[in-house]
Structure formats: structure tokens, C-alpha cells
Design an enzyme around this catalytic site. Sequence first.
Site, PDB file in Angstrom:
ATOM      1  N   ASP A  17       0.834  -1.202   0.000  1.00  9.99           N
ATOM      2  CA  ASP A  17       0.000   0.000   0.000  1.00  9.99           C
ATOM      3  C   ASP A  17       0.876   1.263   0.000  1.00  9.99           C
ATOM      4  O   ASP A  17       1.828   1.366   0.781  1.00  9.99           O
ATOM      5  CB  ASP A  17      -0.893   0.023   1.230  1.00  9.99           C
ATOM      6  CG  ASP A  17      -1.830  -1.180   1.297  1.00  9.99           C
ATOM      7  OD1 ASP A  17      -1.539  -2.215   0.664  1.00  9.99           O
ATOM      8  OD2 ASP A  17      -2.846  -1.082   2.000  1.00  9.99           O
ATOM      9  N   ASN A  72      -9.342  -0.914  -1.409  1.00 10.00           N
ATOM     10  CA  ASN A  72     -10.563  -0.460  -0.750  1.00 10.00           C
ATOM     11  C   ASN A  72     -10.626   1.058  -0.627  1.00 10.00           C
ATOM     12  O   ASN A  72     -11.716   1.636  -0.585  1.00 10.00           O
ATOM     13  CB  ASN A  72     -10.726  -1.125   0.622  1.00 10.00           C
ATOM     14  CG  ASN A  72      -9.659  -0.737   1.611  1.00 10.00           C
ATOM     15  OD1 ASN A  72      -8.476  -0.985   1.390  1.00 10.00           O
ATOM     16  ND2 ASN A  72     -10.063  -0.132   2.723  1.00 10.00           N
ATOM     17  N   HIS A  73      -9.485   1.748  -0.616  1.00  9.14           N
ATOM     18  CA  HIS A  73      -9.525   3.209  -0.539  1.00  9.14           C
ATOM     19  C   HIS A  73      -9.892   3.821  -1.887  1.00  9.14           C
ATOM     20  O   HIS A  73     -10.532   4.882  -1.924  1.00  9.14           O
ATOM     21  CB  HIS A  73      -8.202   3.749   0.001  1.00  9.14           C
ATOM     22  CG  HIS A  73      -8.097   3.599   1.482  1.00  9.14           C
ATOM     23  ND1 HIS A  73      -8.332   4.633   2.363  1.00  9.14           N
ATOM     24  CD2 HIS A  73      -7.819   2.512   2.254  1.00  9.14           C
ATOM     25  CE1 HIS A  73      -8.193   4.196   3.609  1.00  9.14           C
ATOM     26  NE2 HIS A  73      -7.871   2.912   3.562  1.00  9.14           N
ATOM     27  N   HIS A 185      -3.094  -4.428   2.165  1.00  3.89           N
ATOM     28  CA  HIS A 185      -4.277  -4.119   2.967  1.00  3.89           C
ATOM     29  C   HIS A 185      -4.039  -4.158   4.471  1.00  3.89           C
ATOM     30  O   HIS A 185      -4.357  -3.205   5.176  1.00  3.89           O
ATOM     31  CB  HIS A 185      -5.424  -5.058   2.594  1.00  3.89           C
ATOM     32  CG  HIS A 185      -6.727  -4.739   3.260  1.00  3.89           C
ATOM     33  ND1 HIS A 185      -7.302  -3.490   3.214  1.00  3.89           N
ATOM     34  CD2 HIS A 185      -7.590  -5.521   3.987  1.00  3.89           C
ATOM     35  CE1 HIS A 185      -8.450  -3.500   3.877  1.00  3.89           C
ATOM     36  NE2 HIS A 185      -8.642  -4.707   4.352  1.00  3.89           N
TER      37      HIS A 185
END
Length: 222
Positions: A17, A72-73, A185
Site C-alpha cells: 500500500d 478499498n480506498h 491491505h
Amino acid sequence: MLLVSRNTLGRDIAVGDIHGHFSKLRAALDRVAFDPDRDRLFSVGDLVDRGPECEHALAWLAQPWFFAVQGNHEDYAIRHLRTGQVDIDNWRTYGGGWFLDLPRERQRDFVDAFAVLPVAIEVDTAEGKIGILHADSPVADWQTLSGAFSSHRRRTRTHAQWSRRRLQEDDSRAVAGVRAIVVGHTPVSEPRTLGNVLHIDTAGWQPDGYFTLLDLATLTPL
């Protein structure tokens, strides 16, 4: 799913990430002599939120050597603009303020770029195929993933982008039909492998974290 052919010129590298820390990532790439004319970089998603350089994401996504799955962001941003079904206070807590405070037209620029990102990437290597997902594999056999997206789209996407189950349950069962799957994640203090799923979000976006750069040929950090 995006299928990426074998790199016959240089290295294929995966990174965890990024969360708006592109200068720190650039420094990490410089340390391993990343060559954009030969090498390729694969992101497990979450390019934005939390960090100070989120708006740099569009420039990186425009590079021919940079590939990313939708984390997910990125999903937060897409749902906010297109459906309004996002808990805004919760998202601000997790770094979404930079996006929420943008003019609507500028928000649309980012959502247009995020929405076309694949949820899964399959990279061909000399030793076999490597899967790239954000959080975890929603299937026990990689070869069934495309079908799962077709028949159970929402549930499959949610698991691929949001699940922490494998780490929480210390599940070391391998995913069939693929050499390895690389995910992020969930922050880990050092890269961790469960079965053939490699978790590489070593929190490069935090002051005391670092970016793991994983060589997809050898499945070892550079």
C-alpha cells in the site's frame, strides 16, 4: 481481471500500500535502481488516503510501467461519488479528507481513473503466474476467479478488497491454480507468507514503516 504478459526486458516488482507517499516510494525504487525502460511496478492498491501526496496518483497511473489493482480506498472514492453510500466521518478518519475536500470536477478525475483499475491482475513469469489482489483471494482456485466475479460480483469484490480473514485466522492453505498471490491491505512488520499468499504491506506510509519491493521472479524482497 487484467492479464499481463511476461517481462522479457527487466524486472517485475510488487509494492505494498502506498497511501499518498509517492516520494518515499520513489526513493525506495531508486535504491534498487528501478529502470522504467525495462522494469515494471505492480501496486496492490490503496494508492491514496493517509499521506500528503495523494494527488500524485494520477501521474503514476499514467506511466506505462506502473500497474495497480483497485484497493478499498479507491473503492471509497468511487462509491462516494457514484452512489453516496459511504460513511464520510469514518472515511475522514482513515485519510479521505483530501478527496472529500476537492471540487466535484476534480473528484471525478480521480474516480474515472480508479474505476477502470482491475480488482485482480495476473502476471506471467518464467516460473508461473502471479496474482495481484488488494486484500485476499476470494476463491480457493485462482482459475475460478473470473467466474466468481461474474456470478457473485459484489461478494467477490468485497472479499478481494476488504478481507483480513487469512491473517486473522493464520490460514496457511494455498490457493490452487497460481504460483503465488501478492496482497497488501493489512499492515505487517515484515513480509509474511501464508500458503502461497504473500502479504507485503509493511506500512511504508507510516513513519516507522518501509516499502517492501518484491521481485516477482524470485518472490523475495529486493
